[in-house]
Motif scaffolding. Structure first.
Motif: not given
Ligand code: KG4
Ligand code: ZN
Length: 354
Positions: A242-251
């Motif tokens: 979930s953290l990796q997805a949130a960081i990736g989406d934001s970038l």
């Protein structure tokens, strides 16, 4: 032409020999100090500087041996002059100055960030101008690389860097340091949709980033489940995903804004490049490749070992600067801070909400 490169700005002692003829990378050695810093749960600047001092001269000898040359065959010496942990930078700069003085070689003090920025030219000959997402442990920026030494910043983080968010998140989940690779490994068997974490600044105009709200949301989620020790292996994997997805989406979302700006102001530009340690992340690389294709840009991500800190990128940036006539004097003073775009305004976090 052959150039020696030295990188000591963080927790890797790295030395490389790079040529302008192919194969360009003749030697690239990276000595990780992980074992030295692990007991402290993060990088200790004094420990890093001492470790660079202990290993650097030996590593220079080994890099020259791997490249099959001696000092006499070098045309120049390049070293990270900043930004970074100043004790470590001083160790590298002093050794590079000594070699340059003793051998009468051109000396090049390279901005570590320019090393990351120009890696895509080392690997793929990407022409200027290109749009650059620079994501490392200490930096998170969108820039247009206009030429050697010429960068225009479109956006930066108003609080934490993306790599910092990976590292702090990993620490919270009890995964140790550095966090990025550990999160990526666990995310592979986790559910990225189980924990709805925020996508900071989503929908807001501009190209700035913010990650501190995401970090707080992760902490609150962990606390609500009884703390790190109460998490099951699957909880940890799902939180990592979930953290990796949130960081990736934001970038990706912020980069899409930068593409629009790049397109409107640089009609000759045709490339999206990602660089820095976080660019080693496979999920991020895949998402950026899709984004670039949607906008008709070619996408370039250097191989993972050239995304994380290394000296080949410093040697290459030195070579490019040497060819542009941008050598430095032996009076160069190491720079703890060294923005790629000195004209860019300071980013503030005013009004930022996750
Ligand atoms: O560029 P770099 O090696 O050092 C700096 O200049 O900061 O970047 C290090 C950062 C760390 O925060 C690390 O956790 C992150 O890059 N990183 C990753 C991955 N590999 C390294 N983040 C996400 N996924 C990875 N595979
Ligand atoms: Zn770096």
């Amino acid at each position: 032409m052959q150039i020696l490169g030295i990188e000591t700005s963080c927790d890797e002692t790295a030395v490389a020999v790079v040529s302008d003829a192919r194969p360009r990378i003749r030697a690239s050695l990276v000595l990780s100090q992980l074992a030295e810093h692990q007991p402290f749960g993060g990088i200790v600047p004094e420990v890093a500087a001492r470790a660079h001092l202990a290993h650097l001269d030996r590593l220079v000898g080994r890099a020259l041996a791997v490249a099959g040359i001696g000092f006499a065959r070098l045309d120049a010496i390049a070293v990270t002059g900043g930004p970074g942990l100043i004790g470590g930078v001083m160790v590298g700069v002093m050794l590079a100055k000594a070699v340059a003085l003793a051998r009468g070689l051109p000396f090049l003090a390279v901005n570590h960030l320019e090393g990351h920025a120009l890696t895509a030219r080392l690997t793929d000959d990407v022409p200027f101008p290109f749009l650059l997402l620079l994501v490392s442990g200490g930096h998170c920026q969108l820039l247009v690389a206009e030429g050697i030494g010429r960068y225009r910043r479109l956006g930066t983080t108003v609080d934490d860097a993306a790599g910092e968010c990976f590292d702090k998140g990993a620490k919270l989940l009890g995964l140790g340091f550095p966090g990025g690779p550990a999160i990526e490994r666990l995310a592979a068997r986790g559910n990225p949709e189980r924990f709805p974490l925020p996508r900071p600044l989503k929908g807001r105009p501009g190209c700035n980033f913010s990650f501190s709200g995401l970090k707080t949301a992760l902490r609150e989620t962990v606390v609500a489940r009884g703390g790190t020790k109460a998490l099951s292996d699957q909880d940890v994997a799902d939180l990592a995903a979930s953290l990796q997805a949130a960081i990736g989406d934001s970038l990706v979302e912020r980069t899409s804004h930068a593409i629009a700006e790049f397109r409107s102001r640089y009609s000759a530009g045709a490339h999206l490049v990602v660089a820095g340690g976080v660019a080693a992340n496979r999920a991020l690389r895949a998402a950026l490749a899709v984004l670039a294709a949607q906008h008709g840009l070619a996408f370039v991500a250097p191989p993972p070992e050239l995304c994380t800190d290394n000296a080949a990128m410093i040697a290459w940036a030195g070579l490019e600067r040497l060819k542009a006539g941008l050598t430095d004097g032996l009076d160069f003073a190491p720079r703890p801070r060294w923005p790629l775009d000195p004209a860019a305004p300071r980013a503030t976090g005013a009004g930022v909400k996750a």
